[in-house]
Design a protein around this motif. Sequence first.
Motif, mmCIF file in Angstrom:
data_model
loop_
_atom_site.group_PDB
_atom_site.id
_atom_site.type_symbol
_atom_site.label_atom_id
_atom_site.label_comp_id
_atom_site.label_asym_id
_atom_site.label_seq_id
_atom_site.Cartn_x
_atom_site.Cartn_y
_atom_site.Cartn_z
ATOM 1 N N GLY A 46 0.778 -1.188 -0.022
ATOM 2 C CA GLY A 46 -0.113 0.163 -0.006
ATOM 3 C C GLY A 46 0.883 1.286 0.100
ATOM 4 N N LEU A 47 2.157 1.102 0.138
ATOM 5 C CA LEU A 47 2.850 2.325 -0.086
ATOM 6 C C LEU A 47 2.971 3.033 -1.475
ATOM 7 N N GLY A 48 2.843 4.436 -1.666
ATOM 8 C CA GLY A 48 2.758 4.930 -2.964
ATOM 9 C C GLY A 48 1.490 5.464 -3.342
ATOM 10 N N ASP A 49 1.514 6.547 -4.008
ATOM 11 C CA ASP A 49 0.182 7.325 -4.337
ATOM 12 C C ASP A 49 0.071 7.146 -5.963
ATOM 13 N N PRO A 50 -1.171 7.065 -6.239
ATOM 14 C CA PRO A 50 -1.018 6.911 -7.857
ATOM 15 C C PRO A 50 -0.898 8.109 -8.502
ATOM 16 N N VAL A 51 -0.714 8.068 -9.866
ATOM 17 C CA VAL A 51 -0.198 9.019 -10.731
ATOM 18 C C VAL A 51 1.241 9.723 -10.676
ATOM 19 N N PHE A 52 1.421 10.767 -9.844
ATOM 20 C CA PHE A 52 2.548 11.840 -9.971
ATOM 21 C C PHE A 52 3.455 11.237 -8.718
ATOM 22 N N ASP A 53 3.009 10.670 -7.842
ATOM 23 C CA ASP A 53 3.616 10.150 -6.749
ATOM 24 C C ASP A 53 3.681 8.705 -6.207
ATOM 25 N N LYS A 54 3.923 8.202 -7.526
ATOM 26 C CA LYS A 54 4.159 6.462 -7.511
ATOM 27 C C LYS A 54 5.400 6.165 -6.681
ATOM 28 N N LEU A 55 5.411 5.040 -6.079
ATOM 29 C CA LEU A 55 6.465 4.979 -5.153
ATOM 30 C C LEU A 55 7.706 4.805 -6.006
ATOM 31 N N GLU A 56 7.672 4.106 -7.340
ATOM 32 C CA GLU A 56 9.019 4.114 -7.915
ATOM 33 C C GLU A 56 9.324 5.377 -8.308
ATOM 34 N N GLY A 96 9.315 -5.549 -9.575
ATOM 35 C CA GLY A 96 10.328 -5.203 -8.378
ATOM 36 C C GLY A 96 9.386 -4.615 -7.132
ATOM 37 N N GLY A 97 8.368 -5.322 -6.620
ATOM 38 C CA GLY A 97 7.657 -5.076 -5.686
ATOM 39 C C GLY A 97 6.611 -3.945 -5.564
ATOM 40 N N ILE A 98 6.679 -3.419 -6.857
ATOM 41 C CA ILE A 98 5.699 -2.200 -7.009
ATOM 42 C C ILE A 98 4.874 -2.324 -8.290
ATOM 43 N N GLN A 99 3.578 -1.991 -8.197
ATOM 44 C CA GLN A 99 2.808 -2.286 -9.135
ATOM 45 C C GLN A 99 1.645 -1.065 -9.068
ATOM 46 N N GLY A 100 1.281 -0.269 -10.433
ATOM 47 C CA GLY A 100 0.447 0.848 -10.129
ATOM 48 C C GLY A 100 1.178 2.006 -9.300
ATOM 49 N N GLY A 101 2.420 1.782 -8.990
ATOM 50 C CA GLY A 101 2.864 2.695 -8.280
ATOM 51 C C GLY A 101 2.753 2.749 -6.700
ATOM 52 N N ILE A 102 2.272 1.377 -6.343
ATOM 53 C CA ILE A 102 1.786 1.167 -5.068
ATOM 54 C C ILE A 102 2.746 -0.241 -4.676
ATOM 55 N N SER A 103 3.125 -0.243 -3.487
ATOM 56 C CA SER A 103 4.018 -1.566 -3.170
ATOM 57 C C SER A 103 3.007 -2.518 -2.919
ATOM 58 N N ASN A 104 3.551 -3.672 -3.381
ATOM 59 C CA ASN A 104 2.583 -5.055 -3.198
ATOM 60 C C ASN A 104 3.084 -6.148 -2.335
ATOM 61 N N GLY A 105 3.977 -5.792 -1.573
ATOM 62 C CA GLY A 105 4.423 -6.593 -0.311
ATOM 63 C C GLY A 105 5.646 -7.675 -0.690
ATOM 64 N N GLU A 106 6.071 -7.581 -2.070
ATOM 65 C CA GLU A 106 7.253 -8.388 -2.480
ATOM 66 C C GLU A 106 8.428 -7.383 -2.375
ATOM 67 N N ASP A 107 9.805 -7.984 -2.355
ATOM 68 C CA ASP A 107 10.826 -7.095 -2.014
ATOM 69 C C ASP A 107 10.991 -6.035 -3.231
ATOM 70 N N ILE A 108 11.203 -4.934 -2.738
ATOM 71 C CA ILE A 108 11.547 -3.903 -3.619
ATOM 72 C C ILE A 108 12.756 -3.682 -4.355
ATOM 73 N N VAL A 145 12.482 7.826 1.746
ATOM 74 C CA VAL A 145 10.880 7.810 0.968
ATOM 75 C C VAL A 145 9.949 7.038 1.562
ATOM 76 N N LEU A 146 10.491 5.767 2.012
ATOM 77 C CA LEU A 146 9.566 4.721 2.545
ATOM 78 C C LEU A 146 8.753 5.359 3.942
ATOM 79 N N CYS A 147 9.673 6.097 4.513
ATOM 80 C CA CYS A 147 9.191 6.735 5.800
ATOM 81 C C CYS A 147 8.194 7.923 5.498
ATOM 82 N N ASP A 148 8.248 8.674 4.385
ATOM 83 C CA ASP A 148 7.164 9.586 3.778
ATOM 84 C C ASP A 148 6.099 9.080 3.383
ATOM 85 N N HIS A 149 6.044 8.053 2.592
ATOM 86 C CA HIS A 149 4.814 7.216 2.281
ATOM 87 C C HIS A 149 4.199 6.436 3.177
#
Length: 360
Positions: A221-231, A282-294, A347-351
């Motif tokens: 759940g970390l990461g926000d859609p569109v411009f603030d995707k986690l990656e 790489g642990g991120i889909q749709g800009g949101i972490s999916n629980g796998e290793d990043i 980055v992770l702390c902020d998200h």
Amino acid sequence: MSSTFGSVFRVSTWGESHGAGIGVVVDGCPARVALTQEMVQKELDRRKPGQSDITTQRKEPDTVEILSGVVDGKTLGTPISMMVRNVDARPAAYDEMAHAYRPSHADYCYDAKYGIRPLSGGGRASARETIGRVAAGAVARAVVQSLYPKMDVIAWVESVHDLVCTVPPHLVEREEIRANDARTADRHLGVQMAMEIRRARNAGDTLGGVVACTVRNCPVGLGDPVFDKLEATLAHAMMSIPACKGFEVGSGFRAPSMTGSEHNDIYFYDGKRVRTRTNNSGGIQGGISNGEDINMRMAFKPTATISAAQNTINDRMQEILLRGGGRHDPCVLPRAVPIVEAMAWIVLCDHLLRQRSCRL
């Protein structure tokens, strides 16, 4: 000049490489998080110069002072200000370069943009600025691990020039990285990497390579859609590190050569949570972490300062011959490892703090 990074957990670095000191202000850190000067110093010690003969020989203890925001080993929820004093600056080493535009340095661009720049050490463009990032990363790590104790970030040197470490990210061990001066995940290869760096230094040259990083036990759940995707935020953070010239996550630049059926990460349920059988994302889909290793990789250029003479121009637009001076890393990669980890933690702390405020 933009010196602040983050949305909720905000990091502002300050200071020049040959000024009185380097520091950082961290705003948005929650109260009552365990944090001591020793915790911050431990991370700074991994970044400081003079650790081995393959790093710069500038002698700086990089001793941190926490000036505000922490009492009796606990954060107050107010801005945390930290400072490291410069004790081994040598401006005289830059006399010859005071008016010269050093090849691949920021000298010309700073003059063109601001009309003024520090004439020694590179100022804000120096990698010494990253002291503030590493100190802030220690704070971010304390916040994240207070909520998710098993979450971890590990970076290592994957390659130096044409020497490549092939240890898979899930098998990388921190003890192995710390057991060699090159800070790679294979201590035997680390010996070869260190020899290659010494050869380049003795020839008056420098080397580049790749730093890899993995985030383990990251919540979904970390990461926000569109411009603030986690990656996207991770890319911003990593590409802001001095000498970083490239970023990829997951399959990265291998993806274009794959088919969709090869690249797709198939979901399954392991009895406890949703997993994927591969991790090309790489642990991120749709800009949101999916629980796998990043899994990330960052390309670093060879250090711009070389001791061999080079043609350039000065601020009077005269062609000159310049020989690099000062004390510089023949390869930035070993000391970039804790910087990469710090930026990942920030980055992770902020998200994470943003995520806690977006869903009840």
